[in-house]
Structures are given as C-alpha cells and as structure tokens.
Design a protein around this motif. Structure first.
Motif, short mmCIF file in Angstrom:
data_model
loop_
_atom_site.label_atom_id
_atom_site.label_comp_id
_atom_site.label_asym_id
_atom_site.label_seq_id
_atom_site.Cartn_x
_atom_site.Cartn_y
_atom_site.Cartn_z
N PHE A 71 0.93 -1.08 -0.14
CA PHE A 71 0.05 0.01 -0.12
C PHE A 71 0.86 1.44 -0.15
O PHE A 71 0.33 2.17 0.16
CB PHE A 71 -1.07 0.10 1.34
CG PHE A 71 -1.61 -1.36 1.56
CD1 PHE A 71 -2.38 -2.01 0.52
CD2 PHE A 71 -1.40 -1.86 2.84
CE1 PHE A 71 -2.83 -3.07 0.78
CE2 PHE A 71 -2.01 -3.09 3.12
CZ PHE A 71 -2.67 -3.69 2.09
N ALA A 72 2.16 1.17 -0.27
CA ALA A 72 2.97 2.16 -0.45
C ALA A 72 2.70 3.39 -1.17
O ALA A 72 2.81 4.61 -0.86
CB ALA A 72 4.26 1.99 -0.58
N LYS A 73 1.91 3.21 -2.09
CA LYS A 73 1.55 3.97 -3.19
C LYS A 73 0.11 4.97 -2.78
O LYS A 73 -0.31 5.84 -3.44
CB LYS A 73 1.15 3.43 -4.61
CG LYS A 73 0.06 2.48 -4.82
CD LYS A 73 -0.01 1.77 -6.18
CE LYS A 73 -1.14 0.81 -6.13
NZ LYS A 73 -1.14 0.24 -7.38
N THR A 74 -0.64 4.42 -1.74
CA THR A 74 -1.72 4.90 -1.25
C THR A 74 -1.65 6.55 -1.10
O THR A 74 -0.85 7.04 -0.46
CB THR A 74 -2.34 4.59 0.16
OG1 THR A 74 -2.25 3.17 0.09
CG2 THR A 74 -3.45 4.98 0.55
N GLU A 75 -2.72 7.13 -1.67
CA GLU A 75 -2.67 8.69 -1.62
C GLU A 75 -3.83 8.96 -0.83
O GLU A 75 -4.94 8.91 -0.87
CB GLU A 75 -2.81 9.40 -3.02
CG GLU A 75 -2.95 10.96 -2.96
CD GLU A 75 -3.16 11.36 -4.36
OE1 GLU A 75 -4.00 12.24 -4.56
OE2 GLU A 75 -2.01 11.07 -5.21
N PHE A 76 -3.71 9.94 0.25
CA PHE A 76 -4.36 10.37 1.31
C PHE A 76 -5.03 11.93 1.03
O PHE A 76 -4.35 12.67 0.68
CB PHE A 76 -3.96 10.54 2.68
CG PHE A 76 -3.78 9.01 3.22
CD1 PHE A 76 -4.81 8.17 3.88
CD2 PHE A 76 -2.69 8.43 3.08
CE1 PHE A 76 -4.66 7.06 4.46
CE2 PHE A 76 -2.33 7.07 3.61
CZ PHE A 76 -3.44 6.44 4.17
N LYS A 77 -6.28 11.91 0.72
CA LYS A 77 -6.80 13.43 0.84
C LYS A 77 -7.30 13.60 2.48
O LYS A 77 -7.92 12.81 2.87
CB LYS A 77 -8.21 13.46 0.11
CG LYS A 77 -7.86 13.36 -1.47
CD LYS A 77 -7.73 12.26 -2.06
CE LYS A 77 -8.44 11.07 -2.21
NZ LYS A 77 -8.33 10.01 -3.12
N ILE A 78 -6.77 14.75 2.73
CA ILE A 78 -6.72 15.31 4.23
C ILE A 78 -7.46 16.35 4.28
O ILE A 78 -7.40 17.41 3.73
CB ILE A 78 -5.45 15.31 4.62
CG1 ILE A 78 -4.38 13.94 4.56
CG2 ILE A 78 -5.34 15.73 6.36
CD1 ILE A 78 -3.09 14.28 4.84
N ASP A 79 -8.74 16.37 5.21
CA ASP A 79 -9.24 17.51 5.61
C ASP A 79 -9.05 17.83 7.21
O ASP A 79 -8.98 16.71 7.88
CB ASP A 79 -10.58 17.58 5.49
CG ASP A 79 -11.20 17.73 3.74
OD1 ASP A 79 -10.48 18.38 3.24
OD2 ASP A 79 -12.36 16.88 3.55
#
Length: 322
Positions: A71-79
């Motif tokens: 899962f190293a490529k996982t991109e998080f959208k953060i609010d």
C-alpha cells in the motif's frame, strides 16, 4: 482562526491482498489501539476507507498504511476538522472495495488516463469532450461539474447497464469523475473494455479538485460518506443546484427522513424540516415510528458490533465490540 486538532482521511488503494480476512483483523486492532474511527473496507483487491482522528493518530495511521509495501502508493486526501467525523470504527471484509459488479477488472492493469486537477479543469473546456459523473443520483443531484453528463443510477453497480446508452459518445474524449477517484478506476476501465478509446479520470476526485483547482465550475456541494454529509468544493464560482424535496426552493442541506421506514436521503431546507419535524412529507410526519428530530436530520445507525479478536490465537480473552 479556530484550531482544528483532528483530521479526516479519504483514501483507497488497489493492491492484491492474499490474506485479506486476516489482515482485516490486524487493521481493525491497529485502529482501536490508535483511536481511529471510520469505515474501512478490506478486500482481496485492496483498501478503501474514510477515517478520522486526532492529527497525531491519523499521522500514525498513514505511516502504518505506507509501511506495508502493498500500500506504499496510497494517496490520502486530508481535511482538517474540529472533531471526529465518525462515532465508531468499522473495518469490514468485502469482495470488492467498491461494489461495482466489475470484479474481473484490475485498474493496475488497465484504466483511464489519470488527470491532475488542473489538467482536468483545462480539458473540460475542450471540444469533443464529455464530462461523465459516475456517481449515484443522490450524490450528483447535490453537486456536479458544470455541463456534466449524469446517470440515473441508485448504486454504482448499475453503471455497466447504463453504459449501453453511451455508445454514441465513443468518438469523444470521456472525462470521468467521482468523489475521491475510486469509482473512476473501474468505470474508466470498463469504458475501455466496451470500446471507448479516449478515456480519462480525475485523479483524487472532486475532493482533490477542490483543494488544488479551487473547485472551479463544480456546482453545488460534494456528498461525503461521514457525519459531515456534504462539503464545500468551489471557492471560485459556487452555486446551489439542489432543491428542497418539500418546497422546491434551493437547498443543499441533505437529511434522512425521520420516518425510518422511509429514510429517504434528500435535500430538505431548515424551514420545511422544522415544520415536518424532520420528515419528508406529512404522511411520514405522522408515522408512529418517526424518530425524534434534533435539527440535523442525521441518525446514527445501530451497530451490532463485532469482535476484532475473533479468529486470533491470543492469550487475552478480552472481547472488544465496536
């Protein structure tokens, strides 16, 4: 400016998980031990989640995800947030990370070309472009891109059937979009499988577009799957496109009908909601099972819980329900 100590994370990752049900238990335990709440799906094909927690806890959670090579490529959208966006933590094993009826497709093998928000914004203005919303009715009725083609579907699993009506668009550039990008991975892959040749997807979805392109030309609000229900996207030319289910006046206030046997999820303005005590109609207002209306129109689901330790050979016998 109000200090916001919490963060809300939206993410997905298509990656093969050989031991998905066992990993679900590990993942759930990590969330409990680090005060993470939210909804997470673990599948043989990857991860999909929206979670919340204190900033230091969500930082630990992201590090936990990224520390796994799968899962190293996982991109998080953060609010940023001033509180949790969920009341509990649910980590479920399911056959797909988004129910699509397209389990044969692997976005890691073939999918639409990813467009960053600014690229998407510029391409929307080109000729021979179709902007395709792949979300469900209640989502796109609350908000959508200007001039977008929306589909009459109640669930994403209905998408393949609707594609049969789009054959006349095969000569055009098709720009797909959804909330965070996950549905587009399979939607664009399916379009390619069905003979569409020039297919794109908005990388990171509406949420990322709002952050990086100021949400330009996104009309209305974006439906999200947490306690916020709807979030602002457009800081350039915002509009309200949804209308109150009762009086038809402009309203982007999403609620569930207070009658649990109805439970329809629609926009209802504050005035109508007060008059009908949270119901969507006079009939629902008089229903004997109508729930007390607290002004929000949001009703926490009852959870029968489950034991995250189930199946684990641990010395402790402590049962944890969440």
């Amino acid at each position: 400016m109000e200090k916001k100590d919490y963060q809300i994370l939206l993410y997905y990752c298509y990656a093969k998980i050989e031991d998905a049900e066992e990993y679900r238990e590990q993942h759930h335990l990590f969330c409990i031990e680090n005060n993470i709440r939210g909804r997470i799906i673990i599948s043989d094909e990857g991860l999909n989640g929206t979670v919340s927690g204190l900033k230091e806890d969500t930082e630990k959670y992201m590090a936990y995800i990224h520390s796994d090579p799968r899962f190293a490529k996982t991109e998080f959208k953060i609010d940023a947030s001033d509180k949790h966006a969920f009341n509990k933590i649910h980590v479920r094993y399911k056959p797909e990370i988004v129910h699509s009826s397209l389990r044969h497709l692997d976005p890691n093998v073939r999918t639409g070309k990813h467009l960053e928000p600014e690229e998407f914004r510029k391409m929307m203005a080109q000729e021979d472009v179709v902007i395709l919303d792949v979300r469900s009715n209640y989502e796109h009725e609350l908000g959508h891109f200007k001039n977008a083609l929306t589909l009459d579907i109640d669930n994403f699993r209905d998408f393949p059937e609707k594609v049969k009506e789009l054959d006349h668009l095969k000569g055009k550039k098709v720009l797909t979009y959804c909330t965070g990008g996950i549905k587009c991975e399979k939607a664009s892959a399916y379009l390619l499988e069905q003979g569409f040749e020039d297919v794109y997807q908005l990388h990171g979805g509406i949420i990322k577009y709002g952050k990086e392109a100021q949400g330009a030309d996104f009309e209305g609000k974006c439906y999200v799957f947490d306690n916020r229900i709807a979030v602002d996207v457009n800081s350039v030319n915002p509009t309200v496109v949804s209308r109150c289910h009762v009086c038809n006046e402009p309203s982007d206030r999403m609620v569930n009908c207070a009658n649990p046997t109805c439970n329809i999820h629609v926009p209802i303005c504050e005035s109508c909601a007060e008059e009908l005590e949270g119901a969507c109609s006079p009939e629902c207002k008089e229903h004997p099972e109508k729930r007390p209306y607290d002004g929000t129109g949001y009703y926490q689901k009852e959870s029968n819980g489950y034991n995250p330790y189930k199946g684990w050979k641990r010395e402790t016998t402590k049962a944890v329900n969440s």
